[in-house]
Motif scaffolding. Structure first.
Motif, PDB file in Angstrom:
ATOM      1  N   GLY A 105      40.116 -17.911   1.882  1.00  0.00           N
ATOM      2  CA  GLY A 105      38.685 -17.623   1.899  1.00  0.00           C
ATOM      3  C   GLY A 105      37.902 -18.587   1.022  1.00  0.00           C
ATOM      4  N   THR A 106      38.399 -18.811  -0.172  1.00  0.00           N
ATOM      5  CA  THR A 106      37.713 -19.721  -1.093  1.00  0.00           C
ATOM      6  C   THR A 106      37.670 -21.132  -0.528  1.00  0.00           C
ATOM      7  OG1 THR A 106      38.572 -18.396  -2.902  1.00  0.00           O
ATOM      8  CG2 THR A 106      37.596 -20.508  -3.487  1.00  0.00           C
ATOM      9  N   LYS A 107      38.798 -21.560   0.034  1.00  0.00           N
ATOM     10  CA  LYS A 107      38.856 -22.906   0.604  1.00  0.00           C
ATOM     11  C   LYS A 107      37.846 -23.053   1.739  1.00  0.00           C
ATOM     12  CE  LYS A 107      41.702 -25.277  -0.656  1.00  0.00           C
ATOM     13  NZ  LYS A 107      41.660 -26.152  -1.841  1.00  0.00           N
ATOM     14  N   SER A 108      37.745 -22.013   2.566  1.00  0.00           N
ATOM     15  CA  SER A 108      36.789 -22.064   3.670  1.00  0.00           C
ATOM     16  C   SER A 108      35.366 -22.223   3.149  1.00  0.00           C
ATOM     17  CB  SER A 108      36.875 -20.795   4.511  1.00  0.00           C
ATOM     18  OG  SER A 108      38.121 -20.724   5.166  1.00  0.00           O
ATOM     19  N   LEU A 123      39.511  -6.205   8.506  1.00  0.00           N
ATOM     20  CA  LEU A 123      40.178  -6.992   9.536  1.00  0.00           C
ATOM     21  C   LEU A 123      39.235  -7.252  10.709  1.00  0.00           C
ATOM     22  CD1 LEU A 123      43.781  -5.600   9.788  1.00  0.00           C
ATOM     23  CD2 LEU A 123      43.112  -7.951   9.391  1.00  0.00           C
ATOM     24  N   ALA A 124      38.510  -6.197  11.125  1.00  0.00           N
ATOM     25  CA  ALA A 124      37.583  -6.364  12.248  1.00  0.00           C
ATOM     26  C   ALA A 124      36.540  -7.429  11.907  1.00  0.00           C
ATOM     27  CB  ALA A 124      36.916  -5.035  12.567  1.00  0.00           C
ATOM     28  N   GLU A 125      36.049  -7.421  10.676  1.00  0.00           N
ATOM     29  CA  GLU A 125      35.087  -8.427  10.229  1.00  0.00           C
ATOM     30  C   GLU A 125      35.696  -9.815  10.271  1.00  0.00           C
ATOM     31  OE1 GLU A 125      31.701  -7.291  10.276  1.00  0.00           O
ATOM     32  OE2 GLU A 125      31.677  -8.872   8.779  1.00  0.00           O
ATOM     33  N   ALA A 126      36.884  -9.946   9.663  1.00  0.00           N
ATOM     34  CA  ALA A 126      37.544 -11.246   9.626  1.00  0.00           C
ATOM     35  C   ALA A 126      37.822 -11.751  11.034  1.00  0.00           C
ATOM     36  CB  ALA A 126      38.845 -11.156   8.827  1.00  0.00           C
ATOM     37  N   GLN A 127      38.240 -10.831  11.904  1.00  0.00           N
ATOM     38  CA  GLN A 127      38.544 -11.245  13.263  1.00  0.00           C
ATOM     39  C   GLN A 127      37.285 -11.687  14.009  1.00  0.00           C
ATOM     40  OE1 GLN A 127      39.113  -8.616  16.519  1.00  0.00           O
ATOM     41  NE2 GLN A 127      38.869 -10.636  17.468  1.00  0.00           N
ATOM     42  N   LYS A 128      36.181 -10.992  13.751  1.00  0.00           N
ATOM     43  CA  LYS A 128      34.915 -11.370  14.375  1.00  0.00           C
ATOM     44  C   LYS A 128      34.522 -12.778  13.941  1.00  0.00           C
ATOM     45  CE  LYS A 128      30.819  -9.840  12.823  1.00  0.00           C
ATOM     46  NZ  LYS A 128      29.819  -8.818  12.443  1.00  0.00           N
ATOM     47  N   HIS A 129      34.673 -13.063  12.642  1.00  0.00           N
ATOM     48  CA  HIS A 129      34.284 -14.380  12.152  1.00  0.00           C
ATOM     49  C   HIS A 129      35.264 -15.466  12.567  1.00  0.00           C
ATOM     50  CE1 HIS A 129      30.734 -13.195  10.068  1.00  0.00           C
ATOM     51  NE2 HIS A 129      31.370 -12.227   9.446  1.00  0.00           N
ATOM     52  N   ALA A 130      36.533 -15.112  12.717  1.00  0.00           N
ATOM     53  CA  ALA A 130      37.495 -16.095  13.209  1.00  0.00           C
ATOM     54  C   ALA A 130      37.121 -16.489  14.641  1.00  0.00           C
ATOM     55  CB  ALA A 130      38.909 -15.521  13.162  1.00  0.00           C
ATOM     56  N   TYR A 131      36.741 -15.490  15.430  1.00  0.00           N
ATOM     57  CA  TYR A 131      36.334 -15.759  16.812  1.00  0.00           C
ATOM     58  C   TYR A 131      35.112 -16.677  16.847  1.00  0.00           C
ATOM     59  CZ  TYR A 131      34.185 -15.076  21.364  1.00  0.00           C
ATOM     60  OH  TYR A 131      33.597 -15.296  22.573  1.00  0.00           O
ATOM     61  N   ARG A 132      34.159 -16.386  15.961  1.00  0.00           N
ATOM     62  CA  ARG A 132      32.950 -17.214  15.901  1.00  0.00           C
ATOM     63  C   ARG A 132      33.272 -18.624  15.457  1.00  0.00           C
ATOM     64  NH1 ARG A 132      28.404 -13.954  12.867  1.00  0.00           N
ATOM     65  NH2 ARG A 132      28.213 -12.307  14.395  1.00  0.00           N
ATOM     66  N   LEU A 133      34.213 -18.743  14.531  1.00  0.00           N
ATOM     67  CA  LEU A 133      34.629 -20.048  14.039  1.00  0.00           C
ATOM     68  C   LEU A 133      35.176 -20.886  15.182  1.00  0.00           C
ATOM     69  CD1 LEU A 133      34.827 -21.517  11.341  1.00  0.00           C
ATOM     70  CD2 LEU A 133      37.154 -20.692  11.137  1.00  0.00           C
ATOM     71  N   VAL A 134      35.987 -20.245  16.022  1.00  0.00           N
ATOM     72  CA  VAL A 134      36.540 -20.942  17.183  1.00  0.00           C
ATOM     73  C   VAL A 134      35.408 -21.402  18.088  1.00  0.00           C
ATOM     74  CG1 VAL A 134      37.898 -20.640  19.275  1.00  0.00           C
ATOM     75  CG2 VAL A 134      38.736 -19.746  17.120  1.00  0.00           C
ATOM     76  N   LYS A 135      34.444 -20.512  18.299  1.00  0.00           N
ATOM     77  CA  LYS A 135      33.298 -20.815  19.171  1.00  0.00           C
ATOM     78  C   LYS A 135      32.516 -22.008  18.625  1.00  0.00           C
ATOM     79  CE  LYS A 135      29.475 -18.242  21.297  1.00  0.00           C
ATOM     80  NZ  LYS A 135      28.370 -17.893  20.416  1.00  0.00           N
ATOM     81  N   GLY A 166      29.471 -25.042   9.525  1.00  0.00           N
ATOM     82  CA  GLY A 166      29.538 -24.813   8.088  1.00  0.00           C
ATOM     83  C   GLY A 166      29.231 -23.369   7.741  1.00  0.00           C
ATOM     84  N   GLN A 167      28.188 -22.830   8.345  1.00  0.00           N
ATOM     85  CA  GLN A 167      27.802 -21.452   8.085  1.00  0.00           C
ATOM     86  C   GLN A 167      28.910 -20.497   8.523  1.00  0.00           C
ATOM     87  OE1 GLN A 167      25.105 -20.390   6.363  1.00  0.00           O
ATOM     88  NE2 GLN A 167      26.214 -18.460   6.509  1.00  0.00           N
ATOM     89  N   SER A 168      29.467 -20.771   9.699  1.00  0.00           N
ATOM     90  CA  SER A 168      30.541 -19.938  10.241  1.00  0.00           C
ATOM     91  C   SER A 168      31.766 -19.942   9.333  1.00  0.00           C
ATOM     92  CB  SER A 168      30.886 -20.446  11.637  1.00  0.00           C
ATOM     93  OG  SER A 168      31.816 -19.596  12.250  1.00  0.00           O
ATOM     94  N   LEU A 169      32.102 -21.124   8.787  1.00  0.00           N
ATOM     95  CA  LEU A 169      33.234 -21.223   7.868  1.00  0.00           C
ATOM     96  C   LEU A 169      32.974 -20.389   6.628  1.00  0.00           C
ATOM     97  CD1 LEU A 169      34.827 -24.751   7.358  1.00  0.00           C
ATOM     98  CD2 LEU A 169      35.967 -22.577   7.655  1.00  0.00           C
ATOM     99  N   SER A 170      31.724 -20.405   6.174  1.00  0.00           N
ATOM    100  CA  SER A 170      31.364 -19.649   4.988  1.00  0.00           C
ATOM    101  C   SER A 170      31.512 -18.147   5.236  1.00  0.00           C
ATOM    102  CB  SER A 170      29.928 -19.979   4.589  1.00  0.00           C
ATOM    103  OG  SER A 170      29.529 -19.194   3.490  1.00  0.00           O
ATOM    104  N   ASP A 171      30.995 -17.658   6.366  1.00  0.00           N
ATOM    105  CA  ASP A 171      31.123 -16.231   6.712  1.00  0.00           C
ATOM    106  C   ASP A 171      32.586 -15.835   6.818  1.00  0.00           C
ATOM    107  OD1 ASP A 171      28.348 -16.347   9.081  1.00  0.00           O
ATOM    108  OD2 ASP A 171      28.401 -16.117   6.898  1.00  0.00           O
ATOM    109  N   PHE A 172      33.359 -16.708   7.470  1.00  0.00           N
ATOM    110  CA  PHE A 172      34.788 -16.470   7.647  1.00  0.00           C
ATOM    111  C   PHE A 172      35.459 -16.360   6.281  1.00  0.00           C
ATOM    112  CE2 PHE A 172      38.874 -16.573   9.517  1.00  0.00           C
ATOM    113  CZ  PHE A 172      39.654 -17.488   8.830  1.00  0.00           C
ATOM    114  N   LEU A 215      34.720 -25.782   1.929  1.00  0.00           N
ATOM    115  CA  LEU A 215      34.545 -26.692   3.061  1.00  0.00           C
ATOM    116  C   LEU A 215      33.199 -26.464   3.739  1.00  0.00           C
ATOM    117  CD1 LEU A 215      38.130 -26.724   4.425  1.00  0.00           C
ATOM    118  CD2 LEU A 215      36.870 -28.628   3.497  1.00  0.00           C
ATOM    119  N   SER A 216      32.747 -25.210   3.715  1.00  0.00           N
ATOM    120  CA  SER A 216      31.450 -24.910   4.304  1.00  0.00           C
ATOM    121  C   SER A 216      30.362 -25.695   3.579  1.00  0.00           C
ATOM    122  CB  SER A 216      31.178 -23.419   4.204  1.00  0.00           C
ATOM    123  OG  SER A 216      29.813 -23.176   4.403  1.00  0.00           O
TER     124      SER A 216
END
Lengths: 400, 400
Positions: free
Chosen positions: A248-251, B201-213, A219-225, A254-255
């Motif tokens: 972003g808002t949807k994420s 983009l770097a931020e979003a990509q970092k968080h996308a990676y974390r989301l996958v994790k 949940g936290q990760s989705l929020s950061d994303f 869901l978070s």
């Protein structure tokens, strides 16, 4: 959910006041009192009953955690053989002690505790229960502070018996190295089942806790994303920017859902598992008591035999100590019979208790699993809908 | 998905062979060759075309990562102003290098790379591209080993210009402390946008990676939970045991689903984000080239002015160095005009490229988001269905 689990006589008053006997208790309204290290939580305990032993149809008293402990310990001492309903743990971590989540969980557990006692056909007749439900606060405090020695002891595992000083002395006197144990195959199976159950429950509970933690982390990760993607959207500014923002808002939405679900999972599933673990530990305590009673019975039987031999010897010698020895022998015989009766009562009670425990547990865990599966299905459905609602907008964006 | 993203002339052969010109490339079949530290991956590059500059309708060659790097560097040197499609990163971690996931991702990225070149109206005419797509492996290896000096340099950021020795010397000679920069408000806005975009983009990509994790971790946790609950079920043995087992099995199944989804998220979303980041870095490299060209143009303009002053002086004093000076002056004038032409060409190309980049990015990211949302909806739906299928059994269990 708790309302369905605590099967009181009836949670509403019956049609004619004195028709069905009922005893209904609820633990509510936790309030923080005192300051600093002296601070504690008080609960309101409301008793509604038509039983003659009680004063009037409704009584409200204020109790704290240590009052519940008092009740538990007294029941444990007086009703050997019965699985005394377990208490929630005393909290070790200071700053967690007054978090809203902890207080609510504890209140629920205490409510279940008292209700289980009130529903148990033997325990509900206990005088200590009546005292707990009705005595004014000063009386309760006095009783609580009188508790020393024996009531502070908590024999929760087998090792406790072995370390008991008295038994060590007896063992030496009787020339025994090992403590005596029942050789009852049925009972052996039960003990083995209980110990195995405790291990597996502890594992399942550990993983349930981790599962809740992972939901929270996701949940936290989705929020950061979501936040990062929204920033990206603000930077882009065109239709791509709008798509980023929607995503972003949807994420973030869901978070929030996921964090709520983590909390729900906690209340509805992890807690019943912990309760199951405590119940099993309560059974282990009763197993220890039964072993105590068995050993006492054996010791007294041995001692009585020795005394009988000695008495016969003195009688033959026509010693003037015969009278004294005869009195001691009779006393021991009475004690021995009492110990045998006690042990047999514990055995009988335990057999009934096991059946009761199995039935209740099947019911409780069945409900817990049901809620868990429902909660998961509900959450997943909500998530699926949320993502699907986004697809038309994204399709519009990619085809433009 | 790759088919939609690479807008080749046409990915199938047209009806009449020589009607529509087409150039279709695919990078496939990664194979590990060599041993130990010498090990590398080779790829099969298949070219299908009807363009006259190419040998025949189909050609297959074997290429490795460094061959793609060769192509990239040559295009970067020769087509200043054009955003050269980015390459996937060279791997820093040795043992990660050959995980099947990494190989698959790299193969896709290389395929995208070549196809973008083949679809770019200018780049597709490059002779280096033709060499890359058709030369036999020995020729390729020979060309690779000839690479030294200029092609090893990678001017990936603005700082590189400032550190260039030649420019420092010129600056000192011309008495300048700071390097010259364009003062073009439109261009400033663009540069600012690119740098801001890169950060977000770097931020979003970092968080996308974390989301996958986190998806993976939740999946693993569900699996552990499922196993623990199954053990509990085996221990119980009755209807409660069966319920535990069902719950456990369901959890393990869902864990599988979640792990697969994590992988899909990786392929379909995190990778496009990384690709976006690389594109932006490619643009930054072009920005650096433009700054180089601008500075060169300014320097030459300055130098010519000085030469002209010097020439006029020599003419006035009727020096015998006039001829030489005039010759040098005309040479410089030609260079200066060439530098101006080069700079203006870069400016013109960049303006076209920005438009192309925006359109392509909107399309690519739109598709990526679409796939992401669809994937999430699909997963959540599957999870909801799985949990719901468990409910009738649990209801039967709790009411019995």
């Amino acid at each position: 959910m708790i309302a369905t689990r605590s099967v009181s006589g009836s949670s509403q008053s019956p049609r004619s006041p004195s028709s069905q006997p009922y005893l209904s208790v609820s633990v509510t309204d936790p309030v923080k009192l005192g300051n600093g290290v002296q601070a504690y939580i008080s609960y309101r305990v409301i008793t509604k009953t038509n039983l003659p032993e009680y004063q009037g149809p409704e009584k409200i008293v204020i109790r704290r955690y240590s009052d519940f402990v008092w009740l538990h310990d007294r029941l444990f001492e007086k009703y050997k053989g019965i699985f005394i309903p377990p208490l929630p743990e005393k909290s070790a971590v200071e700053k967690f002690r007054f978090s809203a989540e902890f207080i609510e969980m504890r209140r629920q557990a205490l409510d279940i505790f008292v209700n289980r006692i009130a529903l148990h056909h033997e325990l509900q007749q206990s005088e200590d229960l009546r005292t707990f439900l009705q005595a004014d606060e000063e009386t309760m405090e006095r009783l609580r502070s009188q508790e020393t020695g024996i009531f502070k002891k908590k024999p929760t595992d087998f090792m406790q018996i072995f370390k008991d000083v008295q038994s060590k002395v007896s063992d030496v006197v009787l020339g025994k190295e090992k403590p005596v144990e029942e050789s009852n195959p049925e009972y052996e199976k039960l003990k083995h089942y209980i110990f195995e159950l405790e291990n597996h429950l502890a594992e399942a509970q550990k993983h349930a806790y981790r599962l809740v933690k992972r939901h929270r982390e996701l949940g936290q990760s989705l929020s950061d994303f979501g936040k990062a993607v929204k920033l990206l959207g603000a930077c882009e500014g065109n239709s791509l920017g709008k798509a980023f923002s929607e995503l972003g808002t949807k994420s973030e939405t869901l978070s929030v859902k996921l964090q709520k679900e983590a909390h729900q999972l906690l209340m509805n599933f992890e807690e019943p598992l912990k309760d199951y673990v405590r119940a099993v530990q309560s059974i282990k305590a009763t197993i220890a008591e039964r072993a105590n009673a068995f050993r006492r019975q054996c010791e007294l039987a041995e001692t009585t035999k020795l005394k009988e031999i000695n008495l016969n010897k003195l009688t033959l010698m026509r010693s003037d100590k015969v009278g004294e020895a005869e009195i001691e022998y009779q006393e021991l015989k009475v004690e021995s019979e009492e110990a045998t009766r006690m042990f047999e009562m514990i055995v009988r009670l335990m057999n009934e208790e096991i059946v009761r425990f199995q039935e209740q547990k099947t019911l409780d865990m069945g409900i817990a699993f049901h809620e868990f599966a429902k909660g998961q299905a509900r959450l997943a459905n909500g998530i699926a809908n949320a993502w699907r609602s986004l697809i038309p907008k994204l399709e519009a964006c990619s085809s433009s």
